[in-house]
Design a protein around this motif. Sequence first.
Motif, PDB file in Angstrom:
ATOM      1  N   TYR A 144     105.687 -61.731  51.073  1.00 64.45           N
ATOM      2  CA  TYR A 144     105.009 -61.872  52.540  1.00 64.45           C
ATOM      3  C   TYR A 144     104.847 -60.451  53.213  1.00 64.45           C
ATOM      4  CZ  TYR A 144     103.323 -62.864  57.116  1.00 64.45           C
ATOM      5  OH  TYR A 144     102.838 -62.851  58.354  1.00 64.45           O
ATOM      6  N   TRP A 145     106.151 -60.014  53.272  1.00 66.51           N
ATOM      7  CA  TRP A 145     106.425 -58.677  54.279  1.00 66.51           C
ATOM      8  C   TRP A 145     105.985 -57.395  53.536  1.00 66.51           C
ATOM      9  CZ3 TRP A 145     106.939 -58.971  59.165  1.00 66.51           C
ATOM     10  CH2 TRP A 145     107.415 -60.099  59.505  1.00 66.51           C
ATOM     11  N   LYS A 146     105.894 -57.581  52.125  1.00 67.64           N
ATOM     12  CA  LYS A 146     105.630 -56.493  51.319  1.00 67.64           C
ATOM     13  C   LYS A 146     106.586 -55.451  51.186  1.00 67.64           C
ATOM     14  CE  LYS A 146     100.514 -56.983  51.561  1.00 67.64           C
ATOM     15  NZ  LYS A 146     100.540 -58.217  52.128  1.00 67.64           N
ATOM     16  N   PHE A 147     107.829 -55.893  51.419  1.00 66.07           N
ATOM     17  CA  PHE A 147     109.093 -54.964  51.166  1.00 66.07           C
ATOM     18  C   PHE A 147     109.234 -54.486  49.767  1.00 66.07           C
ATOM     19  CE2 PHE A 147     110.837 -56.915  55.221  1.00 66.07           C
ATOM     20  CZ  PHE A 147     110.216 -55.828  56.047  1.00 66.07           C
ATOM     21  N   ASN A 148     109.884 -53.490  49.442  1.00 67.59           N
ATOM     22  CA  ASN A 148     110.310 -53.316  47.906  1.00 67.59           C
ATOM     23  C   ASN A 148     111.404 -54.539  47.881  1.00 67.59           C
ATOM     24  OD1 ASN A 148     109.026 -50.848  47.331  1.00 67.59           O
ATOM     25  ND2 ASN A 148     110.666 -49.739  48.773  1.00 67.59           N
ATOM     26  N   TYR A 149     111.474 -55.172  46.709  1.00 65.36           N
ATOM     27  CA  TYR A 149     112.410 -56.000  46.489  1.00 65.36           C
ATOM     28  C   TYR A 149     112.613 -56.431  45.106  1.00 65.36           C
ATOM     29  CZ  TYR A 149     108.731 -59.270  44.917  1.00 65.36           C
ATOM     30  OH  TYR A 149     107.710 -60.029  44.225  1.00 65.36           O
ATOM     31  N   VAL A 150     113.882 -57.049  44.739  1.00 69.81           N
ATOM     32  CA  VAL A 150     114.367 -57.405  43.443  1.00 69.81           C
ATOM     33  C   VAL A 150     114.592 -58.776  43.275  1.00 69.81           C
ATOM     34  CG1 VAL A 150     116.401 -56.494  43.845  1.00 69.81           C
ATOM     35  CG2 VAL A 150     115.693 -56.499  41.340  1.00 69.81           C
ATOM     36  N   VAL A 151     114.159 -59.391  42.315  1.00 71.84           N
ATOM     37  CA  VAL A 151     114.992 -60.820  41.889  1.00 71.84           C
ATOM     38  C   VAL A 151     116.040 -60.766  40.889  1.00 71.84           C
ATOM     39  CG1 VAL A 151     114.040 -63.084  41.310  1.00 71.84           C
ATOM     40  CG2 VAL A 151     112.579 -61.747  42.771  1.00 71.84           C
ATOM     41  N   PRO A 152     117.121 -60.836  41.185  1.00 70.97           N
ATOM     42  CA  PRO A 152     118.381 -60.783  39.988  1.00 70.97           C
ATOM     43  C   PRO A 152     118.134 -61.736  39.080  1.00 70.97           C
ATOM     44  CG  PRO A 152     119.192 -60.251  42.236  1.00 70.97           C
ATOM     45  CD  PRO A 152     117.712 -60.605  42.531  1.00 70.97           C
ATOM     46  N   ASN A 153     118.393 -61.588  37.645  1.00 75.47           N
ATOM     47  CA  ASN A 153     118.160 -62.399  36.758  1.00 75.47           C
ATOM     48  C   ASN A 153     119.463 -63.434  37.133  1.00 75.47           C
ATOM     49  OD1 ASN A 153     116.386 -61.223  35.334  1.00 75.47           O
ATOM     50  ND2 ASN A 153     117.757 -60.083  34.268  1.00 75.47           N
ATOM     51  N   PHE A 154     120.455 -63.217  37.588  1.00 79.88           N
ATOM     52  CA  PHE A 154     121.362 -64.007  37.820  1.00 79.88           C
ATOM     53  C   PHE A 154     121.122 -64.627  39.223  1.00 79.88           C
ATOM     54  CE2 PHE A 154     125.549 -65.620  39.229  1.00 79.88           C
ATOM     55  CZ  PHE A 154     125.903 -66.423  38.476  1.00 79.88           C
ATOM     56  N   ASN A 155     120.554 -65.931  39.349  1.00 79.24           N
ATOM     57  CA  ASN A 155     119.827 -66.211  40.491  1.00 79.24           C
ATOM     58  C   ASN A 155     120.179 -67.564  40.749  1.00 79.24           C
ATOM     59  OD1 ASN A 155     118.481 -66.433  42.863  1.00 79.24           O
ATOM     60  ND2 ASN A 155     116.941 -64.592  41.963  1.00 79.24           N
ATOM     61  N   LYS A 156     119.681 -68.269  41.803  1.00 82.41           N
ATOM     62  CA  LYS A 156     119.574 -69.858  42.238  1.00 82.41           C
ATOM     63  C   LYS A 156     118.184 -70.010  42.786  1.00 82.41           C
ATOM     64  CE  LYS A 156     124.598 -70.775  42.778  1.00 82.41           C
ATOM     65  NZ  LYS A 156     124.819 -71.591  41.579  1.00 82.41           N
ATOM     66  N   LYS A 157     118.075 -71.298  42.780  1.00 86.22           N
ATOM     67  CA  LYS A 157     116.716 -71.640  43.391  1.00 86.22           C
ATOM     68  C   LYS A 157     117.029 -72.850  44.397  1.00 86.22           C
ATOM     69  CE  LYS A 157     114.022 -70.811  39.325  1.00 86.22           C
ATOM     70  NZ  LYS A 157     113.007 -71.632  38.419  1.00 86.22           N
TER      71      LYS A 157
END
Length: 239
Positions: A185-198
């Motif tokens: 939404y904010w259009k920031f640079n971001y990363v979604v790490p593979n080791f994650n939780k939902k």
Amino acid sequence: MELTLSNFDVLEDFWGNTDGIKMSFSGNQWFVVPDLIALLNKKGFTVYIETIPPGIVRKRAEGENLKVGNLEITFKPEIVSLPPSLLEGLKVKKMKEYVENELAIVYSSKVNDWCDLKGKKVAIPNPETEGIGVLFKQLYEEYCGNYEEFASSAYLTKVHHREIPYMLSKGLIEAGVVWKTEATYWKFNYVVPNFNKKGRLAFALLSNGSEIAEVLFDYLFSLDVKTIYEKYGFKWIST
């Protein structure tokens, strides 16, 4: 119960008409609410929605008042949106999960995963009041080590969906932990790490809910509402 944030516009989190059906939502949905209210109004529902940290939503459902600056909100919500675990022990007529989300790191200084946050100027959601804070704490402990040591040098938010975007855009932090939907939404640079939780959210109709609130609760699982949530990147899980 105080929700005053110096230098932050918390009034963005209060929507609609206080004469309407009263709802209290976990705050990471705040940018969905204008479209949702427009839809509900079109369908003949008058609503009030507050978008606040889930720990505070839980207290609101238990009957606590909410103070924002000089304003005190004394009525109890009829419908809440919370992680399922925070609905345990509440008196509800109906409850159903509806969306899923995963964690992300927004940054101005490149990071690849959770452990890269160590040594940077970071803001993280508070696990005392925010479900995302609990999930991040678990991730960090499982993957990176001592959370308490890391958190002691980080900025712990009170309302992460207000504070982290502001702080990152002003250069006050190098990175922050948010939901993926917020990062996009904010259009920031971001990363979604593979080791994650939902994390999941559920709507619940509380025991004090009116008849019209029950009609609205059922409508919240309609295709119209699903379309709005999916527009903003939420994964719809209700059938």
